[in-house]
Design a protein around this motif. Structure first.
Motif, PDB file in Angstrom:
ATOM      1  N   ASP A  47      37.755  41.972  41.061  1.00 15.78           N
ATOM      2  CA  ASP A  47      38.891  41.053  40.987  1.00 15.78           C
ATOM      3  C   ASP A  47      38.678  39.815  41.846  1.00 15.78           C
ATOM      4  OD1 ASP A  47      39.175  42.619  43.314  1.00 15.78           O
ATOM      5  OD2 ASP A  47      41.330  42.320  43.353  1.00 15.78           O
TER       6      ASP A  47
ATOM      7  N   THR B 169      30.510  40.628  33.119  1.00 12.86           N
ATOM      8  CA  THR B 169      30.331  41.883  33.844  1.00 12.86           C
ATOM      9  C   THR B 169      29.071  42.608  33.385  1.00 12.86           C
ATOM     10  OG1 THR B 169      31.737  43.048  32.254  1.00 12.86           O
ATOM     11  CG2 THR B 169      32.791  42.192  34.253  1.00 12.86           C
TER      12      THR B 169
ATOM     13  N   GLU C 179      33.054  30.978  33.926  1.00 14.40           N
ATOM     14  CA  GLU C 179      33.257  32.309  33.367  1.00 14.40           C
ATOM     15  C   GLU C 179      32.641  33.379  34.246  1.00 14.40           C
ATOM     16  OE1 GLU C 179      30.800  33.297  29.834  1.00 14.40           O
ATOM     17  OE2 GLU C 179      29.873  31.322  30.128  1.00 14.40           O
ATOM     18  N   LEU C 180      33.114  34.595  34.061  1.00 16.54           N
ATOM     19  CA  LEU C 180      32.527  35.756  34.707  1.00 16.54           C
ATOM     20  C   LEU C 180      32.101  36.733  33.630  1.00 16.54           C
ATOM     21  CD1 LEU C 180      33.489  37.690  37.853  1.00 16.54           C
ATOM     22  CD2 LEU C 180      33.303  38.952  35.696  1.00 16.54           C
TER      23      LEU C 180
ATOM     24  N   TRP D  85      28.831  39.758  37.474  1.00 14.17           N
ATOM     25  CA  TRP D  85      29.356  40.743  38.423  1.00 14.17           C
ATOM     26  C   TRP D  85      29.146  42.168  37.953  1.00 14.17           C
ATOM     27  CZ3 TRP D  85      30.641  37.071  41.722  1.00 14.17           C
ATOM     28  CH2 TRP D  85      31.146  37.428  42.973  1.00 14.17           C
TER      29      TRP D  85
ATOM     30  N   CYS E  75      29.315  33.462  37.151  1.00 13.57           N
ATOM     31  CA  CYS E  75      29.551  34.632  37.989  1.00 13.57           C
ATOM     32  C   CYS E  75      29.157  35.856  37.175  1.00 13.57           C
ATOM     33  CB  CYS E  75      31.020  34.706  38.408  1.00 13.57           C
ATOM     34  SG  CYS E  75      31.549  33.379  39.502  1.00 13.57           S
TER      35      CYS E  75
ATOM     36  N   LEU F 163      36.500  37.597  39.634  1.00 15.30           N
ATOM     37  CA  LEU F 163      37.305  36.971  38.586  1.00 15.30           C
ATOM     38  C   LEU F 163      38.134  35.818  39.152  1.00 15.30           C
ATOM     39  CD1 LEU F 163      38.458  40.219  36.772  1.00 15.30           C
ATOM     40  CD2 LEU F 163      37.128  38.372  35.720  1.00 15.30           C
ATOM     41  N   ARG F 164      38.697  36.038  40.310  1.00 13.09           N
ATOM     42  CA  ARG F 164      39.504  34.999  40.946  1.00 13.09           C
ATOM     43  C   ARG F 164      38.654  33.785  41.311  1.00 13.09           C
ATOM     44  NH1 ARG F 164      42.870  36.259  46.488  1.00 13.09           N
ATOM     45  NH2 ARG F 164      43.914  34.228  46.744  1.00 13.09           N
TER      46      ARG F 164
END
Length: 297
Positions: free
Chosen positions: A254, A269, A266-267, A244, A242, A257-258
């Motif tokens: 959020d 950014t 993992e996310l 983002w 992910c 993340l969820r």
């Protein structure tokens, strides 16, 4: 510009060589650059391959980058009148493209609603996929069309050809391109005017392209994305990232993340960007993708 001088036909040279392939449901144009492990990109509604124009040259030294124009309202080649452009239909086109081009171990990268289509494709036809990247897109807690920015009006207006056509007339004014319910919540910084003409002119000037776009946006529903998410959580065993936008105004961080937690992944950014991270922050987006792809193999 292209040799015809039509702004809607222009694609950035950095995307590589243009091709057109005949799929069972219709023709798709795509660009290709680089050699190596295959990356296939899926853009969202009312943009085209140009959304990746800054990102591709940062990855093509190590990866084979394939950037199609999906039939989502800013494409060049119209689909046959009876083509299925519902979310499963678009996902089917993704699978068909991988089959016809005989692509294997593909990393599928979806942004905006392209991420929803990618999730459906991964849930329904995972065989040719090796990895999945969800780049600021629908999650099980997002509506489709997304609620922030009033994008639900796009689906409502698709109910008739007249309302659909009328809604988009405001896009004739360049000043409207930064509004919150057009592109202003998707790109933090203004998009090049030449690129924007390629996004908006087809829906304004070409009835066949407008018909495709109307079918596509009129058929979306979060029922499709939620069902795909359930399948991915239960059965998709390949690596997922992910990626983002840290300042996303449409797909909340959020939620991302969820979702990453639900998928067991993992996310990462991407700072100083809205949803279109390849537009706002191509270098950071390339860094995130390259680092993850080299690590997971």
């Amino acid at each position: 510009m292209t040799e015809t001088g039509s702004p809607e036909l222009w694609r950035d040279a950095r995307l590589g060589t243009a091709h057109e392939v005949r799929l069972p449901k219709g023709a798709i144009r795509y660009h290709e650059a680089g050699e190596g492990p295959v990356l296939v990109f899926v853009h969202g509604y009312l943009v085209n391959a140009n959304i990746w124009r800054k990102l591709v040259p940062l990855l093509a030294d190590r990866f084979r980058c394939i950037t199609p124009d999906w039939p989502l309202g800013s494409h060049i080649v119209p689909m046959p009148r009876g083509a299925d452009l519902t979310p499963p239909g678009i996902a089917g086109l993704i699978g068909d493209l991988l089959d016809v081009l005989d692509l294997c171990d593909v990393t599928l990268i979806g942004n905006d609603s392209g991420g929803a289509y990618s999730q459906i494709a991964a849930a329904e036809r995972p065989r040719r996929l090796g990895r999945l990247v969800l780049n600021s897109c629908e999650t099980p807690w997002c509506s489709w069309p997304p609620g922030p920015g009033g994008f639900g009006l796009l689906k409502a207006a698709a109910g008739t050809p007249l309302t659909h056509h009328g809604l988009y007339q405001i896009l004739r004014l360049p000043s409207s391109w930064r509004w919150r319910n057009t592109y202003g919540r998707l790109a933090k910084y203004p998009i090049d005017r030449q690129v924007m003409h390629g996004y908006v002119r087809p829906v304004l000037t070409r009835a066949a392209i407008r018909f495709d776009g109307r079918k596509a946006i009129g058929g979306v529903s979060n029922d499709f994305s939620r069902r795909a998410a359930e399948v991915l959580q239960r059965r998709f065993t390949k690596p997922v990232l992910c990626a983002w936008a840290a300042e996303d105004r449409v797909f909340p961080l959020d939620h991302g993340l969820r979702y990453a937690g639900k998928l067991g992944t993992e996310l990462r950014t991407i700072a100083d960007s809205y949803t279109y991270t390849a537009e706002d922050q191509p270098e950071r987006t390339a860094e995130v993708l390259r680092d993850w792809l080299l690590r997971v193999g």
